[in-house]
Design a protein around this motif. Structure first.
Motif, PDB file in Angstrom:
ATOM      1  N   LEU A 230       0.813  -1.205   0.000  1.00 24.98           N
ATOM      2  CA  LEU A 230       0.000   0.000   0.000  1.00 24.98           C
ATOM      3  C   LEU A 230       0.847   1.256   0.000  1.00 24.98           C
ATOM      4  N   MET A 231       1.899   1.313   0.806  1.00 20.89           N
ATOM      5  CA  MET A 231       2.723   2.503   0.884  1.00 20.89           C
ATOM      6  C   MET A 231       3.407   2.797  -0.448  1.00 20.89           C
ATOM      7  N   HIS A 232       3.789   1.751  -1.173  1.00 20.97           N
ATOM      8  CA  HIS A 232       4.391   1.953  -2.486  1.00 20.97           C
ATOM      9  C   HIS A 232       3.373   2.571  -3.447  1.00 20.97           C
ATOM     10  N   SER A 233       2.110   2.132  -3.349  1.00 15.25           N
ATOM     11  CA  SER A 233       1.092   2.680  -4.239  1.00 15.25           C
ATOM     12  C   SER A 233       0.828   4.154  -3.922  1.00 15.25           C
ATOM     13  N   ILE A 234       0.933   4.527  -2.634  1.00 18.01           N
ATOM     14  CA  ILE A 234       0.774   5.932  -2.265  1.00 18.01           C
ATOM     15  C   ILE A 234       1.920   6.754  -2.834  1.00 18.01           C
ATOM     16  N   ARG A 235       3.146   6.243  -2.703  1.00 16.89           N
ATOM     17  CA  ARG A 235       4.295   6.955  -3.258  1.00 16.89           C
ATOM     18  C   ARG A 235       4.167   7.086  -4.777  1.00 16.89           C
ATOM     19  N   GLU A 236       3.654   6.056  -5.404  1.00 18.50           N
ATOM     20  CA  GLU A 236       3.485   6.086  -6.858  1.00 18.50           C
ATOM     21  C   GLU A 236       2.530   7.205  -7.278  1.00 18.50           C
ATOM     22  N   SER A 237       1.425   7.364  -6.545  1.00 13.15           N
ATOM     23  CA  SER A 237       0.471   8.417  -6.884  1.00 13.15           C
ATOM     24  C   SER A 237       1.080   9.804  -6.666  1.00 13.15           C
ATOM     25  N   LEU A 238       1.869   9.959  -5.598  1.00 14.30           N
ATOM     26  CA  LEU A 238       2.536  11.245  -5.361  1.00 14.30           C
ATOM     27  C   LEU A 238       3.536  11.552  -6.462  1.00 14.30           C
ATOM     28  N   GLN A 239       4.202  10.527  -6.979  1.00 11.56           N
ATOM     29  CA  GLN A 239       5.146  10.725  -8.080  1.00 11.56           C
ATOM     30  C   GLN A 239       4.424  11.156  -9.357  1.00 11.56           C
ATOM     31  N   VAL A 240       3.227  10.592  -9.594  1.00 11.99           N
ATOM     32  CA  VAL A 240       2.437  10.990 -10.758  1.00 11.99           C
ATOM     33  C   VAL A 240       2.057  12.465 -10.659  1.00 11.99           C
ATOM     34  N   ILE A 241       1.660  12.887  -9.476  1.00 11.39           N
ATOM     35  CA  ILE A 241       1.336  14.304  -9.275  1.00 11.39           C
ATOM     36  C   ILE A 241       2.576  15.172  -9.489  1.00 11.39           C
ATOM     37  N   GLY A 242       3.699  14.734  -8.934  1.00 12.98           N
ATOM     38  CA  GLY A 242       4.930  15.506  -9.042  1.00 12.98           C
ATOM     39  C   GLY A 242       5.408  15.674 -10.469  1.00 12.98           C
ATOM     40  N   ARG A 243       5.128  14.706 -11.326  1.00 14.04           N
ATOM     41  CA  ARG A 243       5.575  14.792 -12.728  1.00 14.04           C
ATOM     42  C   ARG A 243       4.636  15.626 -13.590  1.00 14.04           C
ATOM     43  N   ASP A 244       3.438  15.910 -13.084  1.00 16.65           N
ATOM     44  CA  ASP A 244       2.480  16.700 -13.848  1.00 16.65           C
ATOM     45  C   ASP A 244       2.945  18.149 -13.918  1.00 16.65           C
ATOM     46  N   ALA A 245       2.657  18.799 -15.035  1.00 17.29           N
ATOM     47  CA  ALA A 245       3.109  20.185 -15.225  1.00 17.29           C
ATOM     48  C   ALA A 245       2.256  21.183 -14.470  1.00 17.29           C
ATOM     49  N   VAL A 246       1.078  20.787 -14.015  1.00 14.53           N
ATOM     50  CA  VAL A 246       0.123  21.728 -13.422  1.00 14.53           C
ATOM     51  C   VAL A 246      -0.173  21.415 -11.960  1.00 14.53           C
ATOM     52  N   LEU A 247      -0.454  20.144 -11.653  1.00 14.66           N
ATOM     53  CA  LEU A 247      -0.976  19.783 -10.336  1.00 14.66           C
ATOM     54  C   LEU A 247      -0.094  20.210  -9.159  1.00 14.66           C
ATOM     55  N   PRO A 248       1.246  20.046  -9.181  1.00 17.22           N
ATOM     56  CA  PRO A 248       2.031  20.448  -8.004  1.00 17.22           C
ATOM     57  C   PRO A 248       1.831  21.913  -7.632  1.00 17.22           C
ATOM     58  N   TRP A 249       1.728  22.780  -8.627  1.00 17.26           N
ATOM     59  CA  TRP A 249       1.612  24.212  -8.373  1.00 17.26           C
ATOM     60  C   TRP A 249       0.207  24.588  -7.912  1.00 17.26           C
ATOM     61  N   VAL A 250      -0.797  23.979  -8.527  1.00 18.12           N
ATOM     62  CA  VAL A 250      -2.179  24.261  -8.145  1.00 18.12           C
ATOM     63  C   VAL A 250      -2.463  23.743  -6.736  1.00 18.12           C
ATOM     64  N   ILE A 251      -2.028  22.516  -6.445  1.00 20.20           N
ATOM     65  CA  ILE A 251      -2.252  21.940  -5.113  1.00 20.20           C
ATOM     66  C   ILE A 251      -1.488  22.730  -4.059  1.00 20.20           C
ATOM     67  N   ALA A 252      -0.257  23.158  -4.385  1.00 22.80           N
ATOM     68  CA  ALA A 252       0.531  23.947  -3.433  1.00 22.80           C
ATOM     69  C   ALA A 252      -0.165  25.273  -3.120  1.00 22.80           C
ATOM     70  N   ALA A 253      -0.693  25.943  -4.155  1.00 15.89           N
ATOM     71  CA  ALA A 253      -1.400  27.214  -3.931  1.00 15.89           C
ATOM     72  C   ALA A 253      -2.654  26.999  -3.091  1.00 15.89           C
ATOM     73  N   TYR A 254      -3.367  25.925  -3.347  1.00 19.16           N
ATOM     74  CA  TYR A 254      -4.561  25.601  -2.560  1.00 19.16           C
ATOM     75  C   TYR A 254      -4.177  25.314  -1.109  1.00 19.16           C
ATOM     76  N   GLY A 255      -3.076  24.596  -0.906  1.00 20.68           N
ATOM     77  CA  GLY A 255      -2.599  24.321   0.440  1.00 20.68           C
ATOM     78  C   GLY A 255      -2.196  25.592   1.180  1.00 20.68           C
ATOM     79  N   VAL A 256      -1.556  26.511   0.472  1.00 20.72           N
ATOM     80  CA  VAL A 256      -1.189  27.805   1.069  1.00 20.72           C
ATOM     81  C   VAL A 256      -2.438  28.544   1.526  1.00 20.72           C
ATOM     82  N   LEU A 257      -3.474  28.538   0.693  1.00 20.17           N
ATOM     83  CA  LEU A 257      -4.727  29.195   1.046  1.00 20.17           C
ATOM     84  C   LEU A 257      -5.326  28.597   2.305  1.00 20.17           C
ATOM     85  N   LEU A 258      -5.367  27.263   2.382  1.00 21.64           N
ATOM     86  CA  LEU A 258      -5.969  26.601   3.534  1.00 21.64           C
ATOM     87  C   LEU A 258      -5.168  26.830   4.805  1.00 21.64           C
ATOM     88  N   PHE A 259      -3.840  26.861   4.705  1.00 19.47           N
ATOM     89  CA  PHE A 259      -3.013  26.995   5.909  1.00 19.47           C
ATOM     90  C   PHE A 259      -3.008  28.426   6.440  1.00 19.47           C
TER      91      PHE A 259
END
Length: 437
Positions: A230-259
């Protein structure tokens, strides 16, 4: 023959208005989603009734101890920190409908247990803390599964509409539920509210039991789970997000807003007493303005249809949110505070719905549960941690400087994370993938 606007009849205007209403709620055309949405209306109101009744019960048992409320919130945040990502991994390994049957049944059982202990007069604070922790563990599995199920119930072109309508349910319940709790506590006491919440899960359970998720994508999500741990599958999904050209920046901005954005429960009581000098009734209107704004933002976004240029929509929403929060920090006028809070709520909802839609559409279907667990983690764990920091800063420098600083930080970082990335700015189609960075 087509009529010009100048010669349009009242019947034409009525027809256009009807079409607009249908467009706002078009995701409800799909039977499975419509049944789930209606059942969530009742369940969400029951959940908010329990939240209010539980908080008041804790205060009653501890003689108005704010620390006790903080301990309950800490237990809930800790559960999400520990289990949110795991819950997303499980949601991708199991049939999501069946998993929701288990989680909704568990939440129903916990609400009934809380009501029973309260009714028998044996309830203690440590029991409430333990039940709150267990309920948050259940939600760590429930929310990613529920979010990942929605794309299986509606076509891609209706996904943002479906997400917006679901957001309208939860935010609308946040306005209605507390008011109902205030009325019913005097009539049926705390235990009655907990029992009503337990009953509210029946509709969702019946819908899930009767629901038949279309074959194909839903089965792929259930049967296509990786054979590795299971932990490997979680890391795999995070790697997919990290390789995307858009998601890391959008998720980071959303996280900044929430925090960095202090929640209404933190800042509004302070501003009401120290800045605006309001009556309790006017304070309630401030809370309502924020809640109504989130509902209006959800319904407005649902009415727009499929937003093609999501990058520009995000930049505009972040910009308006920043301006509105800064104006609220500077305001000493009740009407201006109402207006800015309405706008803050509306823009925050648009940011959230757009971010969630991108998270749903830019990853493989078999990873949606794990990706959506990030949303659960940010809302249920990162945001409470931000509120803890904001409350300390308010004690040091006061409310208006804290809120102004929060708005400036979110505005600057969102400009860098979203506005400063060409891949995000020029994002047009929901499924379009700019070159990977």
């Amino acid at each position: 023959m087509n009529r010009s606007p100048a010669t349009a009849t009242p019947e034409d205007s009525a027809l256009a208005s009807k079409r607009q209403r249908l467009n706002t709620f078009r995701a409800l055309r799909h039977r499975n989603y419509r049944l789930l949405w209606i059942s969530l209306v009742v369940s969400s109101v029951g959940t908010w009734m329990q939240i209010v009744a539980q908080s008041l019960l804790v205060l009653k048992l501890t003689h108005n101890s704010a620390l006790a409320l903080g301990i309950v919130s800490l237990a809930q945040a800790g559960a999400f920190l520990l289990f949110a990502l795991i819950g997303g991994g499980v949601a991708d390994r199991l049939d999501r409908r069946r998993l929701l049957l288990c989680t909704q049944s568990s939440s129903m059982g916990l609400a009934f247990l809380l009501g029973l202990l309260t009714h028998l007069g044996v309830i203690q604070v440590w029991m409430i803390v333990l039940i709150a922790f267990c309920n948050s563990v259940v939600l760590s599995f429930d929310q990613p599964a529920r979010s990942a199920l929605i794309p299986q119930l509606v076509p891609r072109e209706d996904l943002m509409n479906a997400i917006s309508l679901q957001s309208a349910v939860f935010n609308g319940a946040a306005v209605i539920g507390p008011s109902l709790a205030g009325l019913t506590i005097g009539l049926i006491h705390y235990a009655g509210n907990f029992f009503l919440n337990a009953l509210s899960y029946l509709g969702v359970l019946i819908v899930l039991f009767l629901m038949r998720v279309p074959a194909g994508e839903g089965q792929a999500a259930a049967s296509g789970a990786p054979a590795s741990d299971l932990m490997h599958s979680i890391r795999e999904s995070l790697q997919v997000i990290g390789r995307d050209a858009v998601l890391p920046w959008v998720i980071a901005a959303y996280g900044v807003l929430l925090f960095f954005n202090p929640s209404a429960a933190i800042i509004l009581p302070y501003f009401s007493v120290q800045v605006l000098h309001l009556t309790p009734f006017q304070l309630g209107l401030l809370f309502s303005a924020s809640g109504v704004g989130t509902v209006a933002g959800a319904l407005g976004l649902a009415s727009l249809g499929e937003v093609k240029r999501k990058g520009r929509a995000l930049i505009l929403a972040f910009s308006l949110w920043t301006v509105a929060l800064l104006l609220f920090a500077l305001s000493h006028l009740f009407w201006l505070s109402l207006l800015t809070l309405f706008l803050v709520g509306a823009m925050q909802n648009i940011i959230a719905a757009t971010t969630i839609t991108l998270m749903q559409t830019r990853v493989p279907a078999q990873m949606r549960g794990r990706v959506m667990s990030l949303n659960t983690l940010m809302i249920m764990a990162i945001r409470p941690l931000g509120d803890f920091c904001a409350s300390g800063l308010i004690a040091l420098i006061g409310g208006p400087p804290t809120v102004a600083l929060a708005g400036a930080i979110v505005g600057l970082l969102s400009l860098l994370l979203v506005g400063g990335r060409p891949a995000v700015r020029h994002l047009a189609e929901p499924g379009a993938r700019p070159p990977q960075s």
